[in-house]
Design a protein around this motif. Structure first.
Motif, PDB file in Angstrom:
ATOM      1  N   MET A  29       0.910  -1.295   0.033  1.00 58.41           N
ATOM      2  CA  MET A  29      -0.167  -0.079   0.050  1.00 58.41           C
ATOM      3  C   MET A  29       0.837   1.282   0.190  1.00 58.41           C
ATOM      4  SD  MET A  29      -2.618  -0.814   2.949  1.00 58.41           S
ATOM      5  CE  MET A  29      -4.079  -2.013   2.883  1.00 58.41           C
ATOM      6  N   THR A  30       0.238   2.220  -0.522  1.00 57.41           N
ATOM      7  CA  THR A  30       0.926   3.611  -0.226  1.00 57.41           C
ATOM      8  C   THR A  30       0.681   3.991   1.214  1.00 57.41           C
ATOM      9  OG1 THR A  30      -0.992   4.848  -0.370  1.00 57.41           O
ATOM     10  CG2 THR A  30       0.091   4.553  -2.495  1.00 57.41           C
ATOM     11  N   ARG A  31       1.812   4.936   1.696  1.00 57.16           N
ATOM     12  CA  ARG A  31       1.579   5.324   3.195  1.00 57.16           C
ATOM     13  C   ARG A  31       0.260   5.707   3.676  1.00 57.16           C
ATOM     14  NH1 ARG A  31       5.803   9.533   6.247  1.00 57.16           N
ATOM     15  NH2 ARG A  31       4.727   9.607   7.816  1.00 57.16           N
ATOM     16  N   THR A  32      -0.340   6.536   2.833  1.00 55.23           N
ATOM     17  CA  THR A  32      -1.703   6.984   3.160  1.00 55.23           C
ATOM     18  C   THR A  32      -2.596   5.761   3.220  1.00 55.23           C
ATOM     19  OG1 THR A  32      -1.450   9.032   2.073  1.00 55.23           O
ATOM     20  CG2 THR A  32      -3.498   8.586   2.359  1.00 55.23           C
ATOM     21  N   GLN A  33      -2.626   4.947   2.373  1.00 54.20           N
ATOM     22  CA  GLN A  33      -3.556   3.614   2.415  1.00 54.20           C
ATOM     23  C   GLN A  33      -3.099   2.874   3.567  1.00 54.20           C
ATOM     24  OE1 GLN A  33      -2.562   1.989  -1.327  1.00 54.20           O
ATOM     25  NE2 GLN A  33      -4.372   2.727  -2.272  1.00 54.20           N
ATOM     26  N   THR A  76      10.133  10.159   4.944  1.00 50.77           N
ATOM     27  CA  THR A  76       9.704   9.819   3.687  1.00 50.77           C
ATOM     28  C   THR A  76      10.377  10.768   2.635  1.00 50.77           C
ATOM     29  OG1 THR A  76       7.694  11.588   3.450  1.00 50.77           O
ATOM     30  CG2 THR A  76       7.373   9.175   4.618  1.00 50.77           C
TER      31      THR A  76
END
Length: 79
Positions: A29-33, A76
């Motif tokens: 996943m992305t960090r946000t997800q 990040t």
């Protein structure tokens, strides 16, 4: 005497090929997800603790909260 399994921090059924499932999920996943996934689990465990597993669910909510904080504190490429 066998050690008691740690159902909060390292349940045996969530380890695949020497890698924790949570790490596999994070890497997919992305960090946000991933942060959203952890927030959802925090909410889930907070809402159900009185009706299902009591203190164990509160510890799981805390585990996900700690992991969320750890994730957000990691540098990040976007920072």
């Amino acid at each position: 005497m066998a050690d008691k399994e740690d159902l909060v921090n390292s349940p045996y059924h969530y380890t695949q090929q020497n890698m924790e499932v949570i790490d596999i999920i994070e890497n997919s996943m992305t960090r946000t997800q991933f942060c959203g996934y952890m927030r959802g689990n925090i909410i889930k465990y907070m809402l159900r603790y009185e009706h299902k597993n009591g203190v164990e669910d509160l510890k799981k909510a805390r585990w996900y909260l700690d992991r969320l904080v750890e994730t957000l504190e990691k540098p990040t490429l976007l920072n």
